[in-house]
Scaffold this motif. Structure first.
Motif, PDB file in Angstrom:
ATOM      1  N   UNK A   1       0.275  -1.117  -0.138  1.00 22.78           N
ATOM      2  CA  UNK A   1      -0.160  -0.151   0.182  1.00 22.78           C
ATOM      3  C   UNK A   1       0.786   1.608   0.145  1.00 22.78           C
ATOM      4  N   UNK A   2       0.490   1.897  -1.349  1.00 19.74           N
ATOM      5  CA  UNK A   2       1.274   3.485  -1.370  1.00 19.74           C
ATOM      6  C   UNK A   2       1.630   4.192  -0.086  1.00 19.74           C
ATOM      7  N   UNK A   3       2.120   5.614   0.232  1.00 21.23           N
ATOM      8  CA  UNK A   3       1.834   6.122   1.112  1.00 21.23           C
ATOM      9  C   UNK A   3       1.735   7.658   0.189  1.00 21.23           C
ATOM     10  N   UNK A   4       1.130   8.995   0.833  1.00 21.95           N
ATOM     11  CA  UNK A   4       1.258   9.968  -0.185  1.00 21.95           C
ATOM     12  C   UNK A   4       0.657  11.028   0.971  1.00 21.95           C
ATOM     13  N   UNK A   5       2.199  12.391   0.871  1.00 25.59           N
ATOM     14  CA  UNK A   5       1.649  13.033   2.026  1.00 25.59           C
ATOM     15  C   UNK A   5       0.758  14.227   1.903  1.00 25.59           C
ATOM     16  N   UNK A   6       0.290  13.986   0.816  1.00 22.60           N
ATOM     17  CA  UNK A   6      -1.091  14.279   0.577  1.00 22.60           C
ATOM     18  C   UNK A   6      -1.274  13.468  -0.566  1.00 22.60           C
ATOM     19  N   UNK A   7      -2.997  13.195  -0.062  1.00 21.65           N
ATOM     20  CA  UNK A   7      -4.028  13.155  -0.962  1.00 21.65           C
ATOM     21  C   UNK A   7      -5.042  13.731  -1.484  1.00 21.65           C
ATOM     22  N   UNK A   8      -5.268  13.972  -2.232  1.00 20.18           N
ATOM     23  CA  UNK A   8      -6.941  14.766  -2.817  1.00 20.18           C
ATOM     24  C   UNK A   8      -7.978  14.147  -4.156  1.00 20.18           C
ATOM     25  N   UNK A   9      -9.177  14.067  -3.479  1.00 22.14           N
ATOM     26  CA  UNK A   9      -9.964  13.236  -4.204  1.00 22.14           C
ATOM     27  C   UNK A   9     -11.228  14.484  -4.043  1.00 22.14           C
ATOM     28  N   UNK A  10     -10.813  14.281  -5.601  1.00 25.23           N
ATOM     29  CA  UNK A  10     -11.526  15.125  -6.829  1.00 25.23           C
ATOM     30  C   UNK A  10     -10.542  15.958  -7.493  1.00 25.23           C
ATOM     31  N   UNK A  11     -11.385  15.811  -9.051  1.00 27.69           N
ATOM     32  CA  UNK A  11     -10.609  16.128 -10.050  1.00 27.69           C
ATOM     33  C   UNK A  11     -10.946  17.134 -10.811  1.00 27.69           C
ATOM     34  N   UNK A  12     -11.870  18.201  -9.871  1.00 21.17           N
ATOM     35  CA  UNK A  12     -12.283  19.677 -10.505  1.00 21.17           C
ATOM     36  C   UNK A  12     -11.212  20.321  -9.749  1.00 21.17           C
ATOM     37  N   UNK A  13     -11.912  21.449 -10.634  1.00 17.47           N
ATOM     38  CA  UNK A  13     -11.096  23.113  -9.713  1.00 17.47           C
ATOM     39  C   UNK A  13     -10.668  23.133  -9.043  1.00 17.47           C
ATOM     40  N   UNK A  14     -11.001  22.515  -7.814  1.00 18.16           N
ATOM     41  CA  UNK A  14     -11.134  22.868  -6.217  1.00 18.16           C
ATOM     42  C   UNK A  14      -9.788  21.872  -5.748  1.00 18.16           C
ATOM     43  N   UNK A  15      -9.736  20.524  -6.569  1.00 15.57           N
ATOM     44  CA  UNK A  15      -8.744  19.765  -6.460  1.00 15.57           C
ATOM     45  C   UNK A  15      -7.272  20.055  -7.024  1.00 15.57           C
ATOM     46  N   UNK A  16      -7.730  20.401  -8.215  1.00 17.82           N
ATOM     47  CA  UNK A  16      -6.670  20.752  -8.891  1.00 17.82           C
ATOM     48  C   UNK A  16      -5.704  22.735  -7.880  1.00 17.82           C
TER      49      UNK A  16
END
Length: 398
Positions: A1-16
């Motif tokens: 299982x890979x770990x990321x410092x930051x995960x963003x769920x959602x590929x819309x304007x807020x996520x980008x």
């Protein structure tokens, strides 16, 4: 299982936008962007505005090219819906079974179009307009001499009616007396509605569909008043609901959105929310709100990203929204709601001027109709919260 410092769920304007906020403070932390859509993040307003009028092309609505994500070390996983969030283990799982550990996570899941619950509301071919794929599909169907019925007289319904009027015979149906009843005072709503009718759009107000059915290659809509409407295309725009399921099932506080504090943190300190799904404190109004507009997603996403990376700054920005309906355009900020007292300071009646939305003598919202570059003045009036009169508001914003 890979770990990321930051995960963003959602590929819309807020996520980008959150990517930029993170990178302003942390140049090296690992980032994963999870998006249920197969497309990279794109701007949503052109889907009901500029694309139809040829003012922009599909390839121009994407927020960034691939180089942007590569240069910032962003791992993008497109077409993967986040299905389960475990705040205790700090993991997020996708529908395909992938699991990721996170240090900080942003829920930028946005909102989904509200579905009609009348008979036939789930028929194949009905367009609940929201995404780029919806636009592409409808654009291919929007041929000259075809007919379209738009259910809904709010933002999306009115914008699409103006857009489709280029090629199609358009009918609108909505339950209120006038267009955009929630934000336009009645006189303005009537004036805009007349303009739509002058453009050839058939407007059926104070009525609602009671059933949809297929009719050959098109649709038949039966209404409460007994009308039967045939159309080649059927578009339903009756509002959106915030995507709160992931947060709710994870035990985070939800209501009219995902509840966050002034730092955009949810009830878990390492999980944030921003954009259409966030129910956040609005300091200038002294209340919490959820805002479904472009400017809020842009600014709030970046702010959340910065706070995830350690900024810990309260969100104090006053977002605005805008629309263009033929020659009538406006910008607005604050609590723009016709349940409040309204006062219109017109230079040209129902065309050019400023509408103030008041509660207990104080300005809570401002809509500037064909008046531009005055947002800061409107924000200041709201922020001051002083008692005003109609006389004192005349000429206050020009």
């Amino acid at each position: 299982m890979t770990k990321f410092d930051y995960v963003i769920v959602g590929g819309g304007l807020a996520g980008a936008s959150a990517i930029e906020g993170i990178r302003e403070r942390d140049e090296k932390g690992s980032i994963l962007l999870l998006s249920a859509e197969a497309h990279p993040p794109y701007d949503r307003p052109p889907l009901s505005k500029k694309l139809w009028f040829g003012k922009t092309r599909v390839e121009e609505i994407f927020l960034h090219d691939q180089a942007f994500y590569d240069e910032r070390g962003v791992n993008m996983l497109l077409g993967e819906k986040a299905e389960k969030l475990d705040p205790h283990e700090k993991t997020v799982a996708t529908a395909s079974g992938k699991r990721y550990l996170f240090g900080k996570l942003l829920l930028a899941t946005g909102a989904s179009p509200r579905r009609s619950d009348i008979p036939g509301g789930d028929l194949e071919g009905i367009c609940y307009f929201r995404t780029l794929d919806d636009y592409l599909r409808m654009r291919s169907d929007a041929k000259v001499d075809r007919t379209a019925l738009i259910v809904g007289g709010g933002f999306i319904g009115s914008e699409l009616a103006a857009a489709l009027n280029l090629n199609l015979e358009v009918t609108m149906i909505f339950p209120s007396l006038t267009l955009c009843r929630r934000v336009f005072p009645e006189a303005l709503g009537m004036a805009v509605q007349r303009h739509f009718q002058e453009r050839g759009i058939r407007v059926i107000h104070s009525d609602s569909p009671v059933s949809f059915s297929k009719n050959g290659g098109g649709f038949r809509t039966e209404t409460m008043s007994g009308k039967s409407i045939e159309s080649d295309l059927l578009i339903v725009g009756i509002g959106v609901d915030p995507d709160i399921g992931l947060a709710r099932d994870a035990g985070l506080e939800v209501g009219n959105g995902i509840v966050v504090n002034e730092y955009l943190e949810t009830t878990h300190p390492d999980i944030y929310a921003a954009g259409d799904n966030a129910f956040f404190p609005y300091p200038a109004l002294g209340k919490s709100m959820r805002i479904e507009h472009w400017d809020n997603a842009l600014t709030q996403g970046r702010w959340a990203g910065s706070n995830m990376a350690g900024a810990h700054e309260p969100f104090t920005y006053q977002p605005y929204f805008f629309s263009d309906l033929f020659e009538f355009g406006y910008e607005a900020t604050g609590e723009v709601d016709t349940s409040l007292e309204t006062f219109a300071d017109w230079q040209k009646e129902n065309h050019t001027g400023v509408i103030y939305y008041l509660r207990e003598g104080r300005v809570r919202g401002v809509m500037m109709c064909n008046v531009w570059d005055r947002l800061d003045a409107a924000r200041e009036l709201i922020r001051k919260g002083e008692i005003v009169t109609h006389d004192s508001l005349r000429g206050a914003i020009r």
